[in-house]
Structures are given as C-alpha cells and as structure tokens.
Scaffold this active site. Structure first.
Site, PDB file in Angstrom:
ATOM      1  N   LEU A 141      53.927  56.401  87.924  1.00  0.00           N
ATOM      2  CA  LEU A 141      53.058  56.724  86.835  1.00  0.00           C
ATOM      3  C   LEU A 141      51.405  56.432  87.347  1.00  0.00           C
ATOM      4  O   LEU A 141      51.607  54.754  87.653  1.00  0.00           O
ATOM      5  CB  LEU A 141      52.767  56.022  85.314  1.00  0.00           C
ATOM      6  CG  LEU A 141      54.431  56.491  84.948  1.00  0.00           C
ATOM      7  CD1 LEU A 141      54.711  55.270  83.484  1.00  0.00           C
ATOM      8  CD2 LEU A 141      53.961  57.844  84.305  1.00  0.00           C
ATOM      9  N   HIS A 142      51.004  57.275  87.742  1.00  0.00           N
ATOM     10  CA  HIS A 142      49.502  56.572  88.287  1.00  0.00           C
ATOM     11  C   HIS A 142      48.213  57.939  88.197  1.00  0.00           C
ATOM     12  O   HIS A 142      46.610  57.603  88.845  1.00  0.00           O
ATOM     13  CB  HIS A 142      49.563  56.582  90.233  1.00  0.00           C
ATOM     14  CG  HIS A 142      49.516  58.240  91.016  1.00  0.00           C
ATOM     15  ND1 HIS A 142      51.406  58.524  90.824  1.00  0.00           N
ATOM     16  CD2 HIS A 142      48.726  58.590  91.333  1.00  0.00           C
ATOM     17  CE1 HIS A 142      50.745  60.079  91.345  1.00  0.00           C
ATOM     18  NE2 HIS A 142      50.009  59.637  91.756  1.00  0.00           N
ATOM     19  N   ARG A 143      48.206  58.628  87.899  1.00  0.00           N
ATOM     20  CA  ARG A 143      47.108  60.043  87.584  1.00  0.00           C
ATOM     21  C   ARG A 143      45.799  59.524  86.819  1.00  0.00           C
ATOM     22  O   ARG A 143      46.457  58.675  85.425  1.00  0.00           O
ATOM     23  CB  ARG A 143      47.826  61.356  86.449  1.00  0.00           C
ATOM     24  CG  ARG A 143      48.718  62.288  87.495  1.00  0.00           C
ATOM     25  CD  ARG A 143      48.093  62.930  89.120  1.00  0.00           C
ATOM     26  NE  ARG A 143      48.791  63.501  89.464  1.00  0.00           N
ATOM     27  CZ  ARG A 143      48.671  64.284  90.687  1.00  0.00           C
ATOM     28  NH1 ARG A 143      47.500  64.023  91.515  1.00  0.00           N
ATOM     29  NH2 ARG A 143      49.127  65.004  91.142  1.00  0.00           N
TER      30      ARG A 143
END
Length: 376
Positions: free
Chosen positions: A206-208
């Site tokens: 998860l990084h957006r």
C-alpha cells in the site's frame, strides 16, 4: 542516425526495473549500444539496488540519487539531473517506462532537447486526473515518438487522444516477461520460513497517495487491513512512501500483522506466489497476481489495468468493503483467471520491443500493431 546509435533507458522505481530488464536483454542480443540512467527515485537499496542483481541489469551509466520529496521538488531535481546526463551522452533514443515522475521528467527533457523517445507501457488510462500517475501517462504519450502498448484497449485510448497510429505498437507486457523468467526461482518456502509466517497468509502492499497521504485515508485503510488480519495473518512489505503515516495510523507489528522492510524481486514474488490473498494499490502487482492466479483485492476506485479484472484475478474494492471481499476471496480459495491470459502475455514482449527499436534506429518503417499487424 549515427553508425553506432545509443539507446538510454531511464529507470527510477521498482516497476521500471522489472519492465526494462527484458528490453535491455533483448536489445543487447541484437547488438544495440545502450546504457541505463538510474534516477534514484526509489532510493532505498531494497527498492532499487537489489532489483539490478535480481533482474540481471547492468550497472547504470549515471545515478542521479534524487531521493524523495514532493512531486514538484522531485520532478524539478529530475529535470536538472536528466538534462545534464542526456546532454553528456547524446543518445539517439531514450526509453522510458510506466508512469512515475522519472518518466515524466525524462520525456520533458528530451522533448526540449530534441531527443527522440519511446514509452513502454503506453496507453494505460484510469481516467482519474486526481492520480499523479495519470497526468504522467497522458503527457508522456503525447510527447513520445514510439509508443509500446501492453494491451489492446490501450490502442483505442491512444487513438482517441489523437496519437498517430504510425507511432503505436502492440507488443505485450514486459513485466510478464520478467515474471516468466523468474518462475523457476519463485519458491515461497524460504521467504515464508525466514519471516516466520504460517502456511496460510496474505500479503499487502500500500503506497498510493490517495491511500496514505492524509491521516484520515490512512486510518480508514489501516482499520480495514487490521480487520482482514483477524481472518488471515498479513505480511506488509512497507514502501518508504507512507511508512510513517501508516505506522501512525496503527499499521505496526502485532500478533496477526507482520511489517517488514521492502523485499527484492524474487523474494517478493515468491511471497505473493504462496499467498492466499493479496491486498494492494499497485498497478504492477495487479498484473503479477493475474499471471500467478492469486486472488487480488485492489484498494482503489479505478484501475488503468482493467484487463486484470476481465482476464485476471483482480477486483476493485473500497476500504469499507475490503474485509467482506477478503472473507469471500479466502472462502473461495485459489483464484483462476476469468478467461485466457491477456493477448501477447507470452514472455516475448521484450524481443518485440527490441525488434521495433532496432529497425527504427536503422530507419526502417515498421507497420504498427494499431493498423492491424500484430508483432510476431
């Protein structure tokens, strides 16, 4: 064109390395002179250096080391650094990959300097201009001289934006080439044992920006992930982007959550291959899980890779719907793609791209795939 033309590849982040490796290898087999510019957009050794070793990429001719920062600061640093390197090496063609800030900066620098460019993974669209990556894609495709599309729908997207068909070639997905090459080495057992995971586990990446850049979004996402972890233990290779924000929201080591440093290419895909479920907001992981037949829940309202839904194992979910979707996916068991694998996902995209580039460097005119000729 010079007698011995030079091709430079601009790489800045994990997905770039994975997509470039088959192209670099295939161009090398054709005797094309080439080099890699590593922008350092992913500056963590575990997000970049290890990928050069895992993927067999040569040492870069330049490493800009731009590091992190806001979109403006990072892109500005990239523009300055790339201009100097391109002017120094005087390439005949610069190849850019995907949709990261390094790609945008390179295409702008080359457009201003009059250097020809090629874009690998052209034509992907989410039609969400709130995504920085979408802006990068549109600008890059508008300025590139050669556009290599990974899926058929990209051809219609590019045509609707006025891109001349003569520039576009449907070649397949080089990320899948790398996955094909790595398959024999993808054994989940060693990494599972090293991390102390049970036989049944999930993976989350998860990084957006939409998920991690505000405290409210990060909290909503982390709460959903923690709820999923009550169904199945989750290992989270944490991306440097958003690490602090996610930790503040409660994503820390616990009984059912294991937060680890970024993993190398082989280790990460081995982990994914053995997973009962993957939760992600990454574009590349949607493609990799489609190929591996692993259930994938993408925490985004849209995707620029709809083919992973129509032909793969991917499903879009909101954080609120994630726990229920995970419960269903875990109950259903191993996923199977919705149909045949996407067209030209056959491990030969790199050679197709290299063939077009080599011919272009010689001045040959190849019939583009968008005019009905599919590359062999």
């Amino acid at each position: 064109m010079r007698e011995n033309p030079l091709v430079l590849h601009v790489l800045g982040a994990r997905p770039n390395f994975v997509k470039a490796a088959p192209v670099v290898r295939a161009l090398g087999e054709l005797g094309v002179r080439q080099g890699i510019i590593h922008t350092g957009q992913h500056y963590d050794a575990l997000m970049s250096d290890v990928f050069f070793a895992d993927l067999g990429l040569p040492e870069p001719v330049a490493n800009l080391g731009v590091g992190s920062g806001s979109h403006a600061k990072q892109t500005a640093a990239l523009l300055v650094g790339l201009e100097e390197v391109v002017e120094e090496h005087e390439p005949d063609l610069v190849v850019v990959y995907g949709d990261v800030n390094s790609t945008l900066a390179a295409i702008l620098v080359c457009a201003k300097l009059g250097v020809r460019t090629a874009h690998v993974e052209a034509g992907l669209r989410s039609y969400d201009r709130g995504m920085p990556e979408e802006v990068n894609r549109v600008v890059t495709d508008a300025l590139a001289d050669l556009l290599f599309a990974t899926s058929p729908e990209a051809l219609s997207y590019l045509a609707s934006e006025g891109v001349p068909p003569s520039k576009v070639h449907l070649v397949g997905n080089p990320m899948i080439d790398s996955l094909f090459s790595a398959l024999p080495a993808l054994d989940p057992a060693p990494i599972v044992a090293r991390l102390g995971l049970p036989a049944r586990y999930a993976v989350a990446t998860l990084h957006r920006p939409a998920n991690v850049d505000t405290a409210e979004a990060a909290r909503e996402l982390v709460d959903a992930v923690l709820e999923v972890s009550r169904q199945v233990p989750i290992v989270v290779p944490i991306h440097p982007r958003g690490k602090v924000r996610l930790a503040q929201a409660g994503l820390v080591d616990g009984e059912t959550v294991k937060v680890v440093d970024p993993l190398g290419y082989v280790d990460f895909l081995s982990l994914v291959r053995g997973a009962a479920l993957v939760v992600t907001d990454s574009g590349g992981v949607q493609e990799e899980t489609t190929m591996l037949g692993v259930p994938c829940l993408t925490v985004r309202p849209n995707t620029e890779r709809p083919i992973t839904i129509t032909h793969g194992t991917n499903r879009l979910v909101t954080p609120a719907l994630l726990p229920a979707a995970a419960e269903k996916a875990l109950a259903d068991g191993a996923a199977t793609p919705a149909g045949e694998l996407p067209v030209l996902w056959d491990g030969k995209a790199g050679p197709r791209i290299a063939t077009v580039i080599a011919a272009w460097l010689k001045g040959d005119n190849l019939a583009p795939a968008s005019q009905g000729k599919r590359p062999e």
